[in-house]
Design a protein around this motif. Structure first.
Motif, PDB file in Angstrom:
ATOM      1  N   MET A   1       0.913  -1.143   0.035  1.00 10.83           N
ATOM      2  CA  MET A   1      -0.006   0.044  -0.227  1.00 10.83           C
ATOM      3  C   MET A   1       1.077   1.154  -0.029  1.00 10.83           C
ATOM      4  O   MET A   1       1.672   1.381   0.794  1.00 10.83           O
ATOM      5  N   ARG A   2       0.599   2.074  -0.897  1.00 11.79           N
ATOM      6  CA  ARG A   2       1.370   3.492  -1.059  1.00 11.79           C
ATOM      7  C   ARG A   2       0.635   4.398  -0.215  1.00 11.79           C
ATOM      8  O   ARG A   2      -0.435   4.547  -0.383  1.00 11.79           O
ATOM      9  N   ALA A  29      -2.200  11.663  -5.027  1.00  6.85           N
ATOM     10  CA  ALA A  29      -2.662  10.786  -5.858  1.00  6.85           C
ATOM     11  C   ALA A  29      -1.848  10.599  -7.005  1.00  6.85           C
ATOM     12  O   ALA A  29      -1.718   9.544  -7.820  1.00  6.85           O
ATOM     13  N   ARG A  34      -2.507   5.521  -2.049  1.00  8.42           N
ATOM     14  CA  ARG A  34      -3.905   5.206  -1.991  1.00  8.42           C
ATOM     15  C   ARG A  34      -4.338   5.809  -0.762  1.00  8.42           C
ATOM     16  O   ARG A  34      -5.561   6.017  -0.406  1.00  8.42           O
ATOM     17  N   VAL A  74      -8.860   8.115  -3.230  1.00  7.91           N
ATOM     18  CA  VAL A  74      -8.018   7.836  -2.237  1.00  7.91           C
ATOM     19  C   VAL A  74      -8.683   7.981  -0.973  1.00  7.91           C
ATOM     20  O   VAL A  74     -10.019   8.440  -1.029  1.00  7.91           O
ATOM     21  N   ASP A 133      -8.521  -1.528   1.150  1.00  3.24           N
ATOM     22  CA  ASP A 133      -7.927  -2.436   0.160  1.00  3.24           C
ATOM     23  C   ASP A 133      -7.811  -3.948   0.969  1.00  3.24           C
ATOM     24  O   ASP A 133      -6.538  -4.443   0.677  1.00  3.24           O
TER      25      ASP A 133
END
Length: 259
Positions: A1-2, A29, A34, A74, A133
């Motif tokens: 995950m960023r 973004a 995310r 996001v 997510d």
């Protein structure tokens, strides 16, 4: 995950601070983030009366942040203030985007170092986790970092990373304490800690805790992946939450707890 940690210096103008959120979310973004994190008191810095700026989670400020998050696909996490039934405010951490729109009310209030947050802020009552997510993220705010039990509780609720926001008070040794505590909470809960603080404003706002910067991404064994200094800036990092499982096999402190 960023994730992107946006280390800003909030003003006393919620509209101007919302503009900062808009511009930083768009930039983050575009870099593939995310989750975009802003500090405690993003809505309005400390050092002024907070009652007049407090709004509910369905009020215009939080609704506007949600619209920004949805526009850019996001999840935005940002500190704000919401009304409390007792006439004080709650120090609320908003998490919003897609089908998510929740708040965590800061449990541990900063009645220390000559500042009494509880005079104007009511404490929260329960830990909060969110899912993005398929990843469970815990939420924590500033003085919470001095209480390991909260981080244990968030880990027990499935958190593999904790989003920690702050408006850390300046003073002798305070930056060193921030660094030590952020790393310690990651290590003793074997979670990632995504610590986003207010930038150092460079001026004293009447002794109010308005930030020292030094946002950091810390891995589950306490190692610093990346950090900022005191000035405003954005830290973008890829968080490997799968590494938590390995960390907990190597260092099973959660499983080994007796108290």
């Amino acid at each position: 995950m960023r994730v992107a940690l946006c280390q800003i210096a909030s003003s006393t103008d919620p509209a101007a601070n919302l503009d900062l959120v808009r511009s930083h979310v768009a930039s983050a973004a575009a870099r593939g983030a995310r989750v975009v994190v802003f500090p405690e008191a993003t809505m309005c810095r400390f050092g002024v009366s907070l009652g007049p700026v407090a709004e509910p989670l369905d009020g215009p400020w939080a609704t506007a942040v949600r619209a920004v998050a949805v526009e850019h696909g996001v999840v935005v996490v940002a500190g704000m203030f919401t009304p409390s039934p007792d006439g004080r405010v709650a120090n609320t951490l908003l998490a919003t985007g897609a089908d998510l729109h929740v708040g965590y009310d800061k449990i541990h209030l900063f009645d220390a170092f000559g500042f009494t947050e509880s005079d104007t802020v009511a404490p929260g009552a329960k830990p909060v986790v969110i899912e993005v997510d398929g990843v469970t993220l815990g939420l924590a705010t500033c003085y919470d970092v001095r209480f390991p039990g909260l981080f244990h509780a968030l880990a027990d609720e499935g958190a593999t990373a904790v989003v920690l926001v702050a408006s850390w008070g300046a003073g002798p040794g305070k930056v060193e304490q921030w660094d030590l505590l952020v790393r310690a909470r990651a290590l003793d809960s074997t979670t990632w800690v995504l610590a986003c603080g207010q930038a150092d404003p460079g001026v004293d706002h009447g002794g109010a805790p308005t930030g020292v910067g030094h946002s950091a991404v810390v891995g589950p064994l306490g190692g610093v992946v990346d950090r900022l200094s005191g000035e405003p800036g954005v830290l973008v990092a890829d968080v490997d939450t799968a590494s938590v499982e390995q960390a907990r096999r190597t260092l099973p402190v959660l499983a080994n707890r007796r108290l």
